[in-house]
Each structure stands twice: as structure tokens, then as C-alpha cells.
Scaffold this motif. Structure first.
Motif, mmCIF file in Angstrom:
data_model
loop_
_atom_site.group_PDB
_atom_site.id
_atom_site.type_symbol
_atom_site.label_atom_id
_atom_site.label_comp_id
_atom_site.label_asym_id
_atom_site.label_seq_id
_atom_site.Cartn_x
_atom_site.Cartn_y
_atom_site.Cartn_z
ATOM 1 N N MET A 1 16.494 51.151 21.088
ATOM 2 C CA MET A 1 17.679 51.884 20.741
ATOM 3 C C MET A 1 18.856 51.185 21.422
ATOM 4 O O MET A 1 18.793 50.859 22.598
ATOM 5 C CB MET A 1 17.547 53.332 21.219
ATOM 6 C CG MET A 1 18.819 54.132 21.068
ATOM 7 S SD MET A 1 18.635 55.857 21.527
ATOM 8 C CE MET A 1 18.202 56.524 19.946
ATOM 9 N N LEU A 6 22.603 55.321 21.091
ATOM 10 C CA LEU A 6 22.486 56.350 22.118
ATOM 11 C C LEU A 6 23.818 57.076 22.295
ATOM 12 O O LEU A 6 23.870 58.294 22.404
ATOM 13 C CB LEU A 6 22.027 55.714 23.435
ATOM 14 C CG LEU A 6 21.629 56.641 24.565
ATOM 15 C CD1 LEU A 6 20.577 57.649 24.134
ATOM 16 C CD2 LEU A 6 21.117 55.825 25.735
ATOM 17 N N TYR A 34 17.512 49.307 24.300
ATOM 18 C CA TYR A 34 16.650 49.996 25.271
ATOM 19 C C TYR A 34 15.360 50.449 24.599
ATOM 20 O O TYR A 34 15.369 50.955 23.489
ATOM 21 C CB TYR A 34 17.372 51.226 25.836
ATOM 22 C CG TYR A 34 18.668 50.887 26.526
ATOM 23 C CD1 TYR A 34 18.681 50.412 27.831
ATOM 24 C CD2 TYR A 34 19.882 51.025 25.870
ATOM 25 C CE1 TYR A 34 19.866 50.085 28.465
ATOM 26 C CE2 TYR A 34 21.080 50.700 26.495
ATOM 27 C CZ TYR A 34 21.062 50.233 27.789
ATOM 28 O OH TYR A 34 22.241 49.909 28.411
ATOM 29 N N ASN A 35 14.275 50.302 25.315
ATOM 30 C CA ASN A 35 12.990 50.827 24.878
ATOM 31 C C ASN A 35 12.967 52.295 25.307
ATOM 32 O O ASN A 35 12.932 52.596 26.501
ATOM 33 C CB ASN A 35 11.861 50.040 25.537
ATOM 34 C CG ASN A 35 10.500 50.585 25.185
ATOM 35 O OD1 ASN A 35 10.243 51.771 25.266
ATOM 36 N ND2 ASN A 35 9.611 49.692 24.816
ATOM 37 N N VAL A 36 13.007 53.199 24.345
ATOM 38 C CA VAL A 36 13.120 54.625 24.637
ATOM 39 C C VAL A 36 11.941 55.126 25.468
ATOM 40 O O VAL A 36 12.126 55.877 26.426
ATOM 41 C CB VAL A 36 13.270 55.447 23.332
ATOM 42 C CG1 VAL A 36 13.268 56.934 23.611
ATOM 43 C CG2 VAL A 36 14.547 55.042 22.609
ATOM 44 N N GLU A 37 10.729 54.719 25.128
ATOM 45 C CA GLU A 37 9.558 55.158 25.895
ATOM 46 C C GLU A 37 9.656 54.698 27.353
ATOM 47 O O GLU A 37 9.334 55.440 28.272
ATOM 48 C CB GLU A 37 8.265 54.647 25.257
ATOM 49 C CG GLU A 37 7.951 55.305 23.930
ATOM 50 C CD GLU A 37 7.760 56.816 24.052
ATOM 51 O OE1 GLU A 37 7.120 57.275 25.017
ATOM 52 O OE2 GLU A 37 8.262 57.531 23.168
ATOM 53 N N LEU A 40 12.305 56.853 29.151
ATOM 54 C CA LEU A 40 11.780 58.181 29.474
ATOM 55 C C LEU A 40 10.847 58.123 30.676
ATOM 56 O O LEU A 40 10.940 58.945 31.587
ATOM 57 C CB LEU A 40 11.058 58.768 28.259
ATOM 58 C CG LEU A 40 11.946 59.172 27.090
ATOM 59 C CD1 LEU A 40 11.090 59.572 25.885
ATOM 60 C CD2 LEU A 40 12.883 60.289 27.483
#
Length: 60
Positions: A1, A6, A34-37, A40
């Protein structure tokens, strides 16, 4: 993302997102976003949270 995606999702300027995330080190890659996982997981570990918690972000 991307920070732009975002930004649109959470209504915060993309430059602010990039600047704030930079305080935590390299969370994304320029041109790739960005890698969302990963984000998080990173913030769960950083905030010592293993469950969803409602939060509010306030700023100027």
C-alpha cells in the motif's frame, strides 16, 4: 500500500505518514510502498497488542 493510498483511507497527508513512519525506521520501500501485514505486525509488537483495540489518532 502506498502512502498516498493510506493517506486517502485515513484522511492524513501522505507526507505526514511517511515522516511519522520514518521515526520507526525502514517500514516501507520507496516506490514500493508498505506491506500492510508487516505494518500490522510491527505495530502490534511495538504497542504490545495481540488483539484489536479501538484507537483514535489526533493531530494538527
Amino acid at each position: 500500500m502506498s502512502s498516498k493510498e493510506l493517506s486517502e483511507a485515513i484522511k492524513v497527508d501522505s507526507a505526514t505518514i511517511r515522516r511519522d513512519f520514518s521515526y520507526f525506521g525502514a517500514l516501507g520501500k520507496k516506490g514500493y510502498g508498505y506491506n500492510v501485514e508487516y505494518l500490522l505486525g510491527f505495530f502490534r509488537k511495538t504497542l504490545d497488542q495481540d488483539e484489536n483495540t479501538p484507537v483514535a489518532l489526533l493531530g494538527r
